[in-house]
Write a protein that holds these residues in place. Structure first.
Motif, PDB file in Angstrom:
ATOM      1  N   LEU A  19       5.396 -13.333   5.185  1.00 52.70           N
ATOM      2  CA  LEU A  19       4.808 -14.498   4.506  1.00 52.70           C
ATOM      3  C   LEU A  19       3.496 -14.101   3.816  1.00 52.70           C
ATOM      4  O   LEU A  19       3.238 -14.478   2.669  1.00 52.70           O
ATOM      5  N   ASP A  20       2.709 -13.324   4.515  1.00 52.44           N
ATOM      6  CA  ASP A  20       1.439 -12.844   3.939  1.00 52.44           C
ATOM      7  C   ASP A  20       1.683 -12.061   2.654  1.00 52.44           C
ATOM      8  O   ASP A  20       0.981 -12.243   1.654  1.00 52.44           O
ATOM      9  N   GLY A  26       5.768 -12.280  14.574  1.00 47.23           N
ATOM     10  CA  GLY A  26       4.827 -11.429  13.846  1.00 47.23           C
ATOM     11  C   GLY A  26       5.374 -10.906  12.533  1.00 47.23           C
ATOM     12  O   GLY A  26       4.695 -10.927  11.495  1.00 47.23           O
ATOM     13  N   LYS A  27       6.624 -10.449  12.538  1.00 50.90           N
ATOM     14  CA  LYS A  27       7.211  -9.880  11.314  1.00 50.90           C
ATOM     15  C   LYS A  27       7.305 -10.938  10.218  1.00 50.90           C
ATOM     16  O   LYS A  27       7.067 -10.674   9.042  1.00 50.90           O
ATOM     17  N   THR A  70      -1.516 -14.081   1.557  1.00 55.63           N
ATOM     18  CA  THR A  70      -2.435 -14.664   2.547  1.00 55.63           C
ATOM     19  C   THR A  70      -2.770 -13.593   3.589  1.00 55.63           C
ATOM     20  O   THR A  70      -2.314 -12.453   3.481  1.00 55.63           O
ATOM     21  N   ASN A  71      -3.497 -13.979   4.602  1.00 56.44           N
ATOM     22  CA  ASN A  71      -3.947 -12.993   5.580  1.00 56.44           C
ATOM     23  C   ASN A  71      -3.867 -13.562   6.995  1.00 56.44           C
ATOM     24  O   ASN A  71      -4.834 -13.515   7.746  1.00 56.44           O
TER      25      ASN A  71
END
Ligand SMILES: Cc1cc2nc3c(=O)[nH]c(=O)nc-3n(C[C@H](O)[C@H](O)[C@H](O)COP(=O)(O)OP(=O)(O)OC[C@H]3O[C@@H](n4cnc5c(N)ncnc54)[C@H](O)[C@@H]3O)c2cc1C
Length: 305
Positions: free
Chosen positions: A270-271, A264-265, A276-277
């Protein structure tokens, strides 16, 4: 009684030039800095090299080794210098021996599914040349477009396709290696089956230049799989569920050609970087997958994780 002789740097460099007549020999600070500590001289933890030598042929490699032996100097083999663990960085008073100019693909043999190359060949260049003949070179470190086969072997580099094709060690059949006394030895063979003697080829792989200089490499090539490659992403509630998914895929008989898990982290980072989402929650994990030769398969999601 031990007798010590002192030499000046000029005497050493003159000897080196004589023994390595086709090499590019640099002793200026700028080149030394560029090739020490990955080009960041200020980050150097070891000091200044005596010379950076880009060998033009095997005579040059031998000449550098002889010079190092005669004057008791450390040698640091280096090829594309993308190492992230300072393995190819210069050390005080040492000679960087670069193999980057030895970059010929000597043979691509479709019948035997092999290629014979020099150490300075860039991974992606070999792969492209093989693909022109319907084959490919599997190991794919993220540095594929910039790192060399000599460096890949010396670090046992591996990437996303490792889940199916393994790391560099799984694609190397044979090597030629020049030892510190200037003698070149031949390890392994051109055949996929080699069942006698000690496996010195594998001993060399990952040895980071501590055992000798890799001068020639024989690798496996694979035929390009039939059909279309499918690449996709899958989301999981957390890493434990993702791991269950990976186990199921690996045991399914599908043979994925690429799997990459992001927690998750990492997805959140990366987002932020890519704007990005993808992140769905703090825990949600992401699996990137690829399956080659998948066009004939009807993929059914029969199980939820
Ligand atoms: C953006 C980026 C992404 C990367 N991604 C990956 C990845 O996904 N997987 C991975 O495993 N690594 C990765 N790396 C690390 C690096 O690319 C690899 O270790 C690569 O194999 C090094 O190749 P090179 O040609 O740059 O070798 P160099 O950096 O020049 O040398 C690496 C080591 O090998 C020795 N060496 C080099 N050539 C020879 C030779 N001919 N004979 C004997 N010893 C030699 C050197 O002394 C040194 O110890 C990445 C690096 C970068 C910068």
């Amino acid at each position: 009684m031990a007798v010590f002789t002192a030499y000046t740097n000029d005497q050493i460099i003159n000897f080196l030039k004589e023994k390595a007549p086709h090499a590019d020999i640099h002793i200026d600070d700028k080149i030394a800095a560029e090739h020490t500590a990955n080009g960041k001289a200020e980050d150097s933890i070891e000091g200044k090299i005596l010379a950076y030598v880009a060998a033009g042929d095997k005579e040059d490699i031998r000449g550098v080794l002889q010079t190092a032996q005669k004057f008791h100097l450390p040698i640091i083999p280096q090829t594309a210098d993308t190492s992230t663990v300072i393995g190819a960085d210069g050390i005080d008073g040492g000679i960087i021996l670069s193999l980057i100019k030895l970059n010929h693909i000597k043979e691509i043999n479709k019948d035997d599914s092999i290629a014979v190359i020099e150490p300075g060949v860039i991974n992606q260049d070999l792969d492209k040349a093989a693909r022109k003949q319907g084959m490919f070179y599997a190991p794919d470190p993220a540095s594929k477009p910039i790192s060399s086969l000599g460096g890949n072997i010396s670090t046992n580099a591996g990437g996303l396709s490792g889940v199916r094709y393994g790391a560099t060690k799984d694609s190397v059949l044979g090597l030629k290696v020049m030892l510190t006394n200037g003698k070149e030895i031949k390890l392994g063979t051109r055949t996929y089956k080699q069942a006698y003697g000690y496996d010195l080829t594998q001993l060399m792989i990952g040895s980071e230049g501590t055992l000798g200089i890799v001068t020639e490499i024989t690798v496996k090539l694979f035929p390009i799989p039939l059909g279309k490659t499918i690449t996709g992403i899958a989301f999981f509630d957390d890493m434990a569920k993702l791991a269950d998914g990976v186990k199921a895929i690996r045991n399914s008989g599908l043979y994925p050609s690429m799997l990459e898990a992001l927690d998750g982290k990492t997805v959140k980072a990366l987002d932020r970087y890519e704007e990005t989402n993808y992140a769905q929650s703090d825990k949600s994990s992401l699996l990137i997958f690829s399956i080659d030769s998948a066009s004939e398969l009807k993929l059914k999601l029969s199980k939820r994780f």
